[in-house]
Design a protein around this motif. Sequence first.
Motif, PDB file in Angstrom:
ATOM      1  N   GLY A 118     -36.805   7.742 -11.667  1.00 35.65           N
ATOM      2  CA  GLY A 118     -36.851   8.744 -10.617  1.00 35.65           C
ATOM      3  C   GLY A 118     -35.665   9.673 -10.594  1.00 35.65           C
ATOM      4  O   GLY A 118     -35.683  10.684  -9.890  1.00 35.65           O
ATOM      5  N   ASP A 119     -34.599   9.372 -11.358  1.00 35.55           N
ATOM      6  CA  ASP A 119     -33.421  10.238 -11.432  1.00 35.55           C
ATOM      7  C   ASP A 119     -33.640  11.333 -12.476  1.00 35.55           C
ATOM      8  O   ASP A 119     -34.368  11.144 -13.460  1.00 35.55           O
ATOM      9  CB  ASP A 119     -32.173   9.449 -11.818  1.00 35.55           C
ATOM     10  N   PHE A 120     -32.954  12.470 -12.266  1.00 36.38           N
ATOM     11  CA  PHE A 120     -33.032  13.584 -13.207  1.00 36.38           C
ATOM     12  C   PHE A 120     -31.627  13.981 -13.626  1.00 36.38           C
ATOM     13  O   PHE A 120     -30.721  14.085 -12.788  1.00 36.38           O
ATOM     14  CB  PHE A 120     -33.735  14.783 -12.565  1.00 36.38           C
ATOM     15  N   MET A 121     -31.439  14.192 -14.924  1.00 36.59           N
ATOM     16  CA  MET A 121     -30.175  14.670 -15.468  1.00 36.59           C
ATOM     17  C   MET A 121     -30.407  16.016 -16.151  1.00 36.59           C
ATOM     18  O   MET A 121     -31.395  16.194 -16.857  1.00 36.59           O
ATOM     19  CB  MET A 121     -29.603  13.670 -16.478  1.00 36.59           C
ATOM     20  N   TRP A 122     -29.458  16.915 -15.953  1.00 38.54           N
ATOM     21  CA  TRP A 122     -29.562  18.276 -16.459  1.00 38.54           C
ATOM     22  C   TRP A 122     -28.261  18.580 -17.189  1.00 38.54           C
ATOM     23  O   TRP A 122     -27.191  18.575 -16.589  1.00 38.54           O
ATOM     24  CB  TRP A 122     -29.762  19.206 -15.268  1.00 38.54           C
ATOM     25  N   LEU A 123     -28.332  18.805 -18.515  1.00 40.14           N
ATOM     26  CA  LEU A 123     -27.137  18.952 -19.344  1.00 40.14           C
ATOM     27  C   LEU A 123     -27.096  20.338 -19.965  1.00 40.14           C
ATOM     28  O   LEU A 123     -28.084  20.788 -20.556  1.00 40.14           O
ATOM     29  CB  LEU A 123     -27.117  17.933 -20.486  1.00 40.14           C
ATOM     30  N   ARG A 124     -25.940  20.993 -19.879  1.00 37.86           N
ATOM     31  CA  ARG A 124     -25.783  22.261 -20.564  1.00 37.86           C
ATOM     32  C   ARG A 124     -25.472  22.003 -22.043  1.00 37.86           C
ATOM     33  O   ARG A 124     -25.213  20.860 -22.452  1.00 37.86           O
ATOM     34  CB  ARG A 124     -24.673  23.086 -19.927  1.00 37.86           C
ATOM     35  N   ALA A 125     -25.513  23.045 -22.840  1.00 40.19           N
ATOM     36  CA  ALA A 125     -25.200  22.921 -24.267  1.00 40.19           C
ATOM     37  C   ALA A 125     -23.812  22.318 -24.457  1.00 40.19           C
ATOM     38  O   ALA A 125     -22.878  22.639 -23.726  1.00 40.19           O
ATOM     39  CB  ALA A 125     -25.275  24.282 -24.934  1.00 40.19           C
ATOM     40  N   TYR A 126     -23.702  21.453 -25.437  1.00 41.01           N
ATOM     41  CA  TYR A 126     -22.462  20.816 -25.889  1.00 41.01           C
ATOM     42  C   TYR A 126     -21.894  19.783 -24.920  1.00 41.01           C
ATOM     43  O   TYR A 126     -20.800  19.273 -25.148  1.00 41.01           O
ATOM     44  CB  TYR A 126     -21.391  21.866 -26.238  1.00 41.01           C
ATOM     45  N   CYS A 127     -22.610  19.454 -23.851  1.00 44.11           N
ATOM     46  CA  CYS A 127     -22.139  18.377 -22.980  1.00 44.11           C
ATOM     47  C   CYS A 127     -22.254  17.053 -23.740  1.00 44.11           C
ATOM     48  O   CYS A 127     -23.346  16.657 -24.136  1.00 44.11           O
ATOM     49  CB  CYS A 127     -22.971  18.306 -21.710  1.00 44.11           C
ATOM     50  N   PRO A 128     -21.145  16.333 -23.972  1.00 44.74           N
ATOM     51  CA  PRO A 128     -21.231  15.047 -24.663  1.00 44.74           C
ATOM     52  C   PRO A 128     -22.114  14.070 -23.878  1.00 44.74           C
ATOM     53  O   PRO A 128     -22.074  14.035 -22.645  1.00 44.74           O
ATOM     54  CB  PRO A 128     -19.782  14.563 -24.708  1.00 44.74           C
ATOM     55  N   GLN A 129     -22.902  13.282 -24.613  1.00 43.37           N
ATOM     56  CA  GLN A 129     -23.764  12.300 -23.962  1.00 43.37           C
ATOM     57  C   GLN A 129     -23.879  11.056 -24.818  1.00 43.37           C
ATOM     58  O   GLN A 129     -23.812  11.106 -26.048  1.00 43.37           O
ATOM     59  CB  GLN A 129     -25.151  12.885 -23.696  1.00 43.37           C
ATOM     60  N   ALA A 130     -24.048   9.941 -24.145  1.00 41.62           N
ATOM     61  CA  ALA A 130     -24.315   8.654 -24.790  1.00 41.62           C
ATOM     62  C   ALA A 130     -25.056   7.796 -23.780  1.00 41.62           C
ATOM     63  O   ALA A 130     -25.189   8.166 -22.605  1.00 41.62           O
ATOM     64  CB  ALA A 130     -23.024   7.976 -25.253  1.00 41.62           C
ATOM     65  N   CYS A 131     -25.558   6.643 -24.217  1.00 37.11           N
ATOM     66  CA  CYS A 131     -26.404   5.833 -23.339  1.00 37.11           C
ATOM     67  C   CYS A 131     -26.270   4.364 -23.683  1.00 37.11           C
ATOM     68  O   CYS A 131     -26.119   3.989 -24.857  1.00 37.11           O
ATOM     69  CB  CYS A 131     -27.863   6.274 -23.497  1.00 37.11           C
ATOM     70  N   TYR A 132     -26.342   3.527 -22.649  1.00 38.44           N
ATOM     71  CA  TYR A 132     -26.469   2.081 -22.828  1.00 38.44           C
ATOM     72  C   TYR A 132     -27.557   1.603 -21.887  1.00 38.44           C
ATOM     73  O   TYR A 132     -27.452   1.744 -20.665  1.00 38.44           O
ATOM     74  CB  TYR A 132     -25.159   1.355 -22.521  1.00 38.44           C
ATOM     75  N   ALA A 133     -28.652   1.077 -22.449  1.00 38.07           N
ATOM     76  CA  ALA A 133     -29.787   0.603 -21.656  1.00 38.07           C
ATOM     77  C   ALA A 133     -29.472  -0.787 -21.115  1.00 38.07           C
ATOM     78  O   ALA A 133     -29.489  -1.767 -21.855  1.00 38.07           O
ATOM     79  CB  ALA A 133     -31.055   0.580 -22.501  1.00 38.07           C
TER      80      ALA A 133
END
Length: 278
Positions: free
Chosen positions: A235-250
Amino acid sequence: MTGYYTPPGGLPPQTALMTGRAVFTDAYCVIPKGCFSDIVTSNLPGWKNTRLWLIARPMSGFSETFSQYVMEVGPGGGADLPEPDPVAEGVIFVTGGEIWLSLDGKEHELGAGGYAYIPPGCDWRLHNGSDHPARFHWIRKLYEYAPGLTAPAAFVTSDQEVKPIAMPDTEGRWATTRFADPDDLRHDMHVNIVTFQPGGVIPFEETHVMEHGLYVLEGKAVYKLNQDWVEVEAGDFMWLRAYCPQACYAAGPGPFRYLLYKDVNRHAKLRGPGAFGR
């Protein structure tokens, strides 16, 4: 798959704490599911018995290529002229209920997991003929024509019909459901579903030109956005501009899945001296 999260609407009780997880920075935005209340819904011209949450729109200096709506169409609702811009393309992804969709005279019925690509100039209509609400995401982008390429044709498929493709060297813990052929250069945007199994990770900080919209359909995780680790859930939304660093851990006990928008396959637009005098 246990289903797709859809906002229930309503308003929190007066006894609820105000403190939440919403954040807007110059690199990213997080709109948690608790923000999807009745007070922030909108209506659209030409749409009957319909409301929406407008969760992304082009903004100068931020993400600039797309808009994203979370649509709720009540019984008998819909539109015969849904798209006012002849250059706009779109993707529909159904999260609940059923819709009737006509694309250039071809009729389709889409239930939860249904996916449709709508090219610019397409003659399309959408209605809910059931006795319960239909809910879907509608992602819009101005199509960017390129020399020697025509716009893609409309197509309809579903999450159930497309097999996820595991990312290399991930032992199947990170996979992407690609609804459009990534090698088809006619497409200037991709809207996919990304799935992480419990413990799956993006093992490096992705930093790239593509803008992103990420709506969490299922599960929970911790997501790195720029310099911050943020907890996110269905239900959450994330909005990233160009070159925003991102990573994830499930981090959850079940799969973590999100609907992902990104712009692809086009030259960067150039600006500078003489750019407008040629």
